[in-house]
Design an enzyme around this catalytic site. Structure first.
Site, PDB file in Angstrom:
ATOM      1  CG  ASP A   1      -1.909  -0.981   1.102  1.00  0.00           C
ATOM      2  OD1 ASP A   1      -1.901  -1.900   0.126  1.00  0.00           O
ATOM      3  OD2 ASP A   1      -2.753  -1.056   2.011  1.00  0.00           O
TER       4      ASP A   1
ATOM      5  CG  ASP B   1      -6.604  -0.205   0.955  1.00  0.00           C
ATOM      6  OD1 ASP B   1      -6.850  -1.230   1.291  1.00  0.00           O
ATOM      7  OD2 ASP B   1      -7.004   0.930   1.771  1.00  0.00           O
TER       8      ASP B   1
ATOM      9  CG  HIS C   1     -11.426   0.886   0.247  1.00  0.00           C
ATOM     10  ND1 HIS C   1     -11.474  -0.445   0.525  1.00  0.00           N
ATOM     11  CD2 HIS C   1     -10.459   1.715   1.005  1.00  0.00           C
ATOM     12  CE1 HIS C   1     -10.400  -0.533   1.670  1.00  0.00           C
ATOM     13  NE2 HIS C   1     -10.004   0.514   1.919  1.00  0.00           N
TER      14      HIS C   1
ATOM     15  CG  HIS D   1     -15.234  -0.108   1.398  1.00  0.00           C
ATOM     16  ND1 HIS D   1     -14.576   0.011   2.992  1.00  0.00           N
ATOM     17  CD2 HIS D   1     -14.917  -0.903   0.969  1.00  0.00           C
ATOM     18  CE1 HIS D   1     -14.133  -1.484   2.715  1.00  0.00           C
ATOM     19  NE2 HIS D   1     -14.450  -2.004   1.609  1.00  0.00           N
TER      20      HIS D   1
ATOM     21  CG  HIS E   1      -8.668   5.088   2.960  1.00  0.00           C
ATOM     22  ND1 HIS E   1      -9.525   4.901   3.799  1.00  0.00           N
ATOM     23  CD2 HIS E   1      -8.100   3.904   2.453  1.00  0.00           C
ATOM     24  CE1 HIS E   1      -9.767   3.579   4.082  1.00  0.00           C
ATOM     25  NE2 HIS E   1      -8.716   2.807   3.411  1.00  0.00           N
TER      26      HIS E   1
ATOM     27  CE  LYS F   1      -4.161  -4.190   1.215  1.00  0.00           C
ATOM     28  NZ  LYS F   1      -4.963  -3.342   2.099  1.00  0.00           N
TER      29      LYS F   1
ATOM     30  CB  CYS G   1      -2.135  -2.806   5.164  1.00  0.00           C
ATOM     31  SG  CYS G   1      -3.866  -2.375   4.990  1.00  0.00           S
TER      32      CYS G   1
HETATM   33  C1  VGL Z   1      -4.712   0.598   5.689  1.00  0.00           C
HETATM   34  C2  VGL Z   1      -6.286   1.770   7.140  1.00  0.00           C
HETATM   35  C3  VGL Z   1      -7.284   1.587   6.176  1.00  0.00           C
HETATM   36  C4  VGL Z   1      -3.286   0.287   5.757  1.00  0.00           C
HETATM   37  C5  VGL Z   1      -5.564   0.562   4.622  1.00  0.00           C
HETATM   38  O1  VGL Z   1      -2.804   0.212   4.190  1.00  0.00           O
HETATM   39  O2  VGL Z   1      -2.743   0.195   6.537  1.00  0.00           O
HETATM   40  N1  VGL Z   1      -5.112   1.153   6.916  1.00  0.00           N
HETATM   41  N2  VGL Z   1      -6.936   0.972   4.713  1.00  0.00           N
HETATM   42 ZN    ZN Z   2      -8.385   0.995   3.348  1.00  0.00          ZN
END
Ligand code: VGL
Ligand code: ZN
Length: 201
Positions: free
Chosen positions: A12, A50, A52, A56, A85, A110, A155
């Site tokens: 990410d 990430d 979404h 979401h 996000h 994901k 993550c």
């Molecule tokens: C993440 C919060 C929400 C991450 C992703 O990549 O750690 N944290 N979505």
């Molecule tokens: Zn996320």
């Protein structure tokens, strides 16, 4: 030359997790040069993204009266509510412009299921819906993973714990990760990773 059983998993490294992004992680952009340099040491490089849909269920804005960083209970368990996000196709969801994405063998997305968040690169937060990454790695004979990226305590942590539980040898390069650190979440993540046999380097 390189150990073909050992892959680099880059978690990410996206604009929304870097300074100026919607869910900015302090120093998130600082790790990019080091990650790019590390890619050359691996015969397989895998990136996660990430990704979404708008609205979401992990977004506070999808729950009237809730604000970001509050906890709620979802059918699959407790869930932190985040600011919007990494919405599919937006600039915030794109990789950091300096990340050497051309080096990637695979980009795995994901968090697409509107009803279930997915911190881990292996399973959604229901801890049962697979992303397919396990099968990809096994079919390539990969048994060891070095993990870097954002965020250490979400993550990266969930991906490292799931990988260890699936039987992979896992090393997390903490110098090439940055944390959100929400109410002690970094220390808790380090404890859970160590308890699963993850090497914190
Ligand atoms: C993440 C919060 C929400 C991450 C992703 O990549 O750690 N944290 N979505
Ligand atoms: Zn996320």
């Amino acid at each position: 030359m390189h150990d073909t059983t050992h892959a680099l998993l880059v978690i990410d490294v996206q604009n929304d997790f870097c300074p100026g992004g919607a869910l900015a992680v302090a120093g998130g952009d600082q790790i990019v040069p080091g990650i790019n340099a590390l890619m050359g040491d691996f015969s397989a490089v895998i990136l996660t993204q990430d990704w979404h849909p708008a609205g979401h269920s992990s977004f506070a804005a999808s729950h009237p009266g809730r604000v970001p960083l509050e906890m709620i209970t979802m059918p699959y368990g407790p869930q932190v509510l985040w600011p919007d996000h990494c919405v599919q196709g937006t600039r915030g969801a794109a990789f950091h412009a300096d990340l050497a994405t051309d080096r990637a063998d695979l980009i795995i997305r994901k968090g697409m299921n509107p009803a279930i968040d997915s911190y881990s690169a292996f399973f959604e937060n229901d801890q049962s819906t697979p992303t397919g990454l396990d099968g990809y790695l096994r079919s390539r004979g990969i048994a060891h993973l070095t993990m870097v990226g954002l965020a250490t305590d979400f993550c990266v942590n969930y991906s490292a714990v799931d990988a260890a539980k699936l039987g992979f040898g896992v090393t997390v390069r903490q110098d090439l990760c940055r944390a959100i650190d929400l109410g002690g979440s970094l220390a808790a993540a380090q404890d859970s990773m160590r308890a699963c046999g993850v090497i914190l380097a």
